[in-house]
Design a protein around this motif. Structure first.
Motif, PDB file in Angstrom:
ATOM      1  N   GLY A  99      -8.680  -4.541  54.376  1.00 22.46           N
ATOM      2  CA  GLY A  99      -7.460  -3.992  54.965  1.00 22.46           C
ATOM      3  C   GLY A  99      -6.754  -2.917  54.184  1.00 22.46           C
ATOM      4  N   LEU A 100      -7.388  -2.366  53.146  1.00 17.92           N
ATOM      5  CA  LEU A 100      -6.715  -1.393  52.298  1.00 17.92           C
ATOM      6  C   LEU A 100      -7.482  -0.078  52.306  1.00 17.92           C
ATOM      7  N   ASP A 101      -6.749   1.030  52.308  1.00 14.43           N
ATOM      8  CA  ASP A 101      -7.374   2.345  52.429  1.00 14.43           C
ATOM      9  C   ASP A 101      -8.224   2.731  51.226  1.00 14.43           C
ATOM     10  N   TYR A 102      -7.978   2.131  50.070  1.00 16.74           N
ATOM     11  CA  TYR A 102      -8.651   2.627  48.870  1.00 16.74           C
ATOM     12  C   TYR A 102     -10.103   2.164  48.738  1.00 16.74           C
ATOM     13  N   TYR A 103     -10.577   1.268  49.601  1.00 13.63           N
ATOM     14  CA  TYR A 103     -11.940   0.765  49.449  1.00 13.63           C
ATOM     15  C   TYR A 103     -12.979   1.836  49.747  1.00 13.63           C
ATOM     16  N   ASN A 110     -20.777  -5.593  53.146  1.00 13.10           N
ATOM     17  CA  ASN A 110     -20.977  -4.384  53.938  1.00 13.10           C
ATOM     18  C   ASN A 110     -20.766  -3.188  53.022  1.00 13.10           C
ATOM     19  N   SER A 111     -21.191  -2.019  53.477  1.00 17.13           N
ATOM     20  CA  SER A 111     -20.876  -0.769  52.785  1.00 17.13           C
ATOM     21  C   SER A 111     -20.191   0.164  53.770  1.00 17.13           C
ATOM     22  N   ILE A 112     -19.024   0.657  53.399  1.00 20.35           N
ATOM     23  CA  ILE A 112     -18.295   1.573  54.281  1.00 20.35           C
ATOM     24  C   ILE A 112     -18.426   3.017  53.816  1.00 20.35           C
ATOM     25  N   GLY A 113     -19.358   3.256  52.874  1.00 23.06           N
ATOM     26  CA  GLY A 113     -19.615   4.626  52.437  1.00 23.06           C
ATOM     27  C   GLY A 113     -18.555   5.162  51.497  1.00 23.06           C
ATOM     28  N   ASP A 114     -18.703   6.432  51.125  1.00 24.24           N
ATOM     29  CA  ASP A 114     -17.754   7.077  50.212  1.00 24.24           C
ATOM     30  C   ASP A 114     -17.014   8.198  50.927  1.00 24.24           C
ATOM     31  N   LYS A 115     -16.229   8.960  50.169  1.00 25.22           N
ATOM     32  CA  LYS A 115     -15.394   9.987  50.795  1.00 25.22           C
ATOM     33  C   LYS A 115     -16.218  11.116  51.390  1.00 25.22           C
ATOM     34  N   GLU A 116     -17.486  11.251  50.975  1.00 22.41           N
ATOM     35  CA  GLU A 116     -18.343  12.283  51.555  1.00 22.41           C
ATOM     36  C   GLU A 116     -18.943  11.821  52.881  1.00 22.41           C
ATOM     37  N   SER A 117     -19.393  10.580  52.940  1.00 21.55           N
ATOM     38  CA  SER A 117     -20.090  10.106  54.142  1.00 21.55           C
ATOM     39  C   SER A 117     -19.163   9.487  55.177  1.00 21.55           C
ATOM     40  N   ARG A 118     -18.017   8.965  54.758  1.00 21.48           N
ATOM     41  CA  ARG A 118     -17.173   8.240  55.686  1.00 21.48           C
ATOM     42  C   ARG A 118     -16.567   9.101  56.797  1.00 21.48           C
ATOM     43  N   PRO A 119     -16.129  10.343  56.540  1.00 23.14           N
ATOM     44  CA  PRO A 119     -15.513  11.132  57.623  1.00 23.14           C
ATOM     45  C   PRO A 119     -16.394  11.260  58.860  1.00 23.14           C
ATOM     46  N   ARG A 120     -17.700  11.421  58.682  1.00 23.13           N
ATOM     47  CA  ARG A 120     -18.586  11.531  59.842  1.00 23.13           C
ATOM     48  C   ARG A 120     -18.611  10.222  60.629  1.00 23.13           C
ATOM     49  N   TYR A 121     -18.622   9.135  59.881  1.00 24.32           N
ATOM     50  CA  TYR A 121     -18.623   7.830  60.540  1.00 24.32           C
ATOM     51  C   TYR A 121     -17.309   7.598  61.277  1.00 24.32           C
ATOM     52  N   VAL A 122     -16.198   7.933  60.647  1.00 21.76           N
ATOM     53  CA  VAL A 122     -14.888   7.716  61.265  1.00 21.76           C
ATOM     54  C   VAL A 122     -14.776   8.495  62.574  1.00 21.76           C
ATOM     55  N   PRO A 160      -8.643   4.381  61.668  1.00 22.91           N
ATOM     56  CA  PRO A 160      -9.705   3.942  62.582  1.00 22.91           C
ATOM     57  C   PRO A 160     -10.558   2.790  62.058  1.00 22.91           C
ATOM     58  N   LEU A 161     -10.792   2.714  60.746  1.00 18.27           N
ATOM     59  CA  LEU A 161     -11.619   1.629  60.227  1.00 18.27           C
ATOM     60  C   LEU A 161     -11.038   0.257  60.550  1.00 18.27           C
ATOM     61  N   ARG A 162      -9.717   0.186  60.631  1.00 20.14           N
ATOM     62  CA  ARG A 162      -9.067  -1.099  60.894  1.00 20.14           C
ATOM     63  C   ARG A 162      -9.318  -1.592  62.317  1.00 20.14           C
ATOM     64  N   LEU A 163      -9.830  -0.725  63.181  1.00 17.45           N
ATOM     65  CA  LEU A 163     -10.182  -1.151  64.530  1.00 17.45           C
ATOM     66  C   LEU A 163     -11.221  -2.272  64.494  1.00 17.45           C
ATOM     67  N   CYS A 220      -4.297  -1.546  68.093  1.00 15.28           N
ATOM     68  CA  CYS A 220      -5.516  -0.740  67.951  1.00 15.28           C
ATOM     69  C   CYS A 220      -5.329   0.666  68.503  1.00 15.28           C
ATOM     70  N   ARG A 221      -4.525   0.819  69.520  1.00 11.05           N
ATOM     71  CA  ARG A 221      -4.239   2.167  70.021  1.00 11.05           C
ATOM     72  C   ARG A 221      -3.553   2.995  68.939  1.00 11.05           C
ATOM     73  N   SER A 222      -2.692   2.336  68.177  1.00  6.67           N
ATOM     74  CA  SER A 222      -2.033   3.021  67.068  1.00  6.67           C
ATOM     75  C   SER A 222      -3.015   3.319  65.938  1.00  6.67           C
ATOM     76  N   ARG A 223      -3.915   2.359  65.645  1.00  2.00           N
ATOM     77  CA  ARG A 223      -4.889   2.542  64.566  1.00  2.00           C
ATOM     78  C   ARG A 223      -5.896   3.645  64.869  1.00  2.00           C
ATOM     79  N   LEU A 224      -6.125   3.906  66.134  1.00  2.00           N
ATOM     80  CA  LEU A 224      -7.145   4.864  66.542  1.00  2.00           C
ATOM     81  C   LEU A 224      -6.952   6.217  65.875  1.00  2.00           C
ATOM     82  N   ASP A 225      -5.719   6.634  65.702  1.00  2.00           N
ATOM     83  CA  ASP A 225      -5.441   7.930  65.069  1.00  2.00           C
ATOM     84  C   ASP A 225      -5.157   7.804  63.583  1.00  2.00           C
ATOM     85  N   ARG A 226      -4.499   6.720  63.191  1.00  2.00           N
ATOM     86  CA  ARG A 226      -4.016   6.642  61.811  1.00  2.00           C
ATOM     87  C   ARG A 226      -4.959   5.922  60.860  1.00  2.00           C
TER      88      ARG A 226
END
Length: 417
Positions: free
Chosen positions: A257-261, A163-175, A201-204, A193-199
């Motif tokens: 599961g890691l934020d740096y991807y 999959n591709s989750i985009g980069d720091k420019e495109s991901r905010p719109r998706y999130v 979201p990709l992990r949802l 997931c209620r907790s992930r929703l704010d902190r």
């Protein structure tokens, strides 16, 4: 009586053959791709993982072994392998080397989580990292290495998901769109997931709870929100994998599961997938080096748990060669021959052959039984008569035949073989 801590396991001698088999295949393959080995400390500054893995991840919030050492520093037992390699890349000025820099490693990994089949609080990992090249051809090469490793081990009934989750420019719109979609279904989400929703979201998308997985089926797709550059990267990666004849499936819920991807993420799973089925996973992390204080440096890698690979080797019935065993057992007839037998066993080992001295003061028949129980093919017998003549009796345990040979000739034949 003490036992191994919960979530850990002893690697007993009879299990070592699986570990050595995996390591030998992985090292040979990594070297053929131009990777060099790196070993990093088992613990690091806790801030390294908070900054790299992400504060909102389960790893940082629930799973890290973090403590204050006697000097008052906060340190963490390594929960994953990429951040330490990136720290070493920065610390040792590897950006001055010809790029990209390719490294592989074996390391123990520590996470406080519920133990289950294939998941431990301490497990061991093989991983590779490539730093300094953003081209999707590098992504394809890393994925090819992972795919070939599984096949070289004998694990062929597998599937590759990308999959591709985009980069720091495109991901905010998706999130934002993802948060809106899940926010409308807030009341039926699980507590995590209620907790992930704010902190986070990709992990949802990665939740394993059935009702959340059902919601994820119709969730917005990251590939529909890529900017032109990320879309070009994604398209070319698929073209490269196809050209390399590597079969893949697109999994729009795959986020890792890691934020740096960023951009490329991938996993390899057995076709008969169950809980904790992933046997290899990784992706691109183009912003991580910059996040750790370096200049912008692209990177990509993967990790594969050795315990989980071993589990799948056994499930698949892969025949793994036994560990090399000594070829000779030195038996002594009578206590007076014990010391010469000890010297002979030592002389055999100095030729490069493997040998053990028989145990205790057993009769010759008992020493033969010991050789059989250990699977040793030859017994070298030494008694008073052999010592006096400078000879040894060599018995073939498979054929029960034996021959008497001058000791010097016997040792010389071992040294030259």
């Amino acid at each position: 009586m003490f036992q191994a801590p919960r979530g850990t396991a002893d690697l007993l001698p009879e299990e070592q053959k699986y570990r050595r088999y995996i390591e030998s295949k992985a090292v040979a393959l990594a070297r053929s791709y131009g990777y060099g080995r790196i070993d990093s400390p088992v613990f690091e500054d806790a801030g390294l993982f908070v900054r790299s893995v992400g504060e909102g991840t389960d790893i940082v919030e629930k799973e890290m072994y973090t403590f204050e050492d006697r000097g008052g520093d906060q340190v963490t037992l390594r929960p994953e392998g990429t951040a330490p390699v990136c720290r070493a890349y920065l610390e040792h000025g590897m950006h001055n080397l010809p790029q990209p820099v390719r490294m592989y490693y074996f390391c123990p990994v520590f996470r406080y989580e519920r133990p289950q089949a294939g998941r431990f609080r301490q497990h061991h990992q093989f991983g590779v990292e490539v730093l300094g090249d953003a081209n999707p051809a590098v992504d394809a090469e890393v994925i090819e290495l992972a795919w070939r490793l599984m096949h070289s081990l004998g694990l062929t009934d597998i599937r590759l998901f990308v999959n591709s989750i985009g980069d720091k420019e495109s991901r905010p719109r998706y999130v934002e769109e993802l948060k809106s979609y899940y926010g409308q279904r807030h009341d039926i989400l699980c507590e995590d997931c209620r907790s992930r929703l704010d902190r986070n979201p990709l992990r949802l998308l990665d939740c394993k709870v059935e009702k959340c997985r059902a919601i994820g089926e119709d969730a917005p797709r990251s590939v529909d929100h890529l900017d032109d550059e990320s879309l070009d990267h994604w398209t070319r990666l698929q073209d490269y994998l196809t050209a390399m004849d590597i079969p893949f499936q697109i999994d729009h819920r795959l986020v890792r599961g890691l934020d740096y991807y960023s951009r490329t993420v991938f996993e390899i799973q057995p076709v008969e997938a169950g809980a904790q089925s992933t046997i290899c996973g990784g992706g691109r992390y183009d912003g991580l080096i910059e996040q750790l204080g370096g200049r912008p440096t692209p990177g990509i890698g993967f990790g594969s748990g050795l315990e989980r690979l071993t589990l799948n080797l056994k499930r698949s019935g892969v025949e793994v060669p036994d560990e090399p065993a000594p070829s000779y057992l030195v038996a002594n007839v009578g206590e007076a021959a014990r010391l010469p037998a000890l010297e002979l066993a030592s002389s055999i080992r100095r030729t490069g052959a493997g040998a053990i001295l028989s145990s205790g003061a057993r009769a010759l028949r008992g020493q033969m039984r010991q050789a059989n129980s250990l699977g040793i093919p030859y017994v070298v017998i030494l008694g008073d008569d052999e010592i006096a003549r400078g000879e040894v009796v060599v018995r073939d345990m498979q054929t029960s035949s034996q021959e008497t040979r001058p000791m010097s000739e016997f040792l010389q034949s071992l040294a030259s073989s």
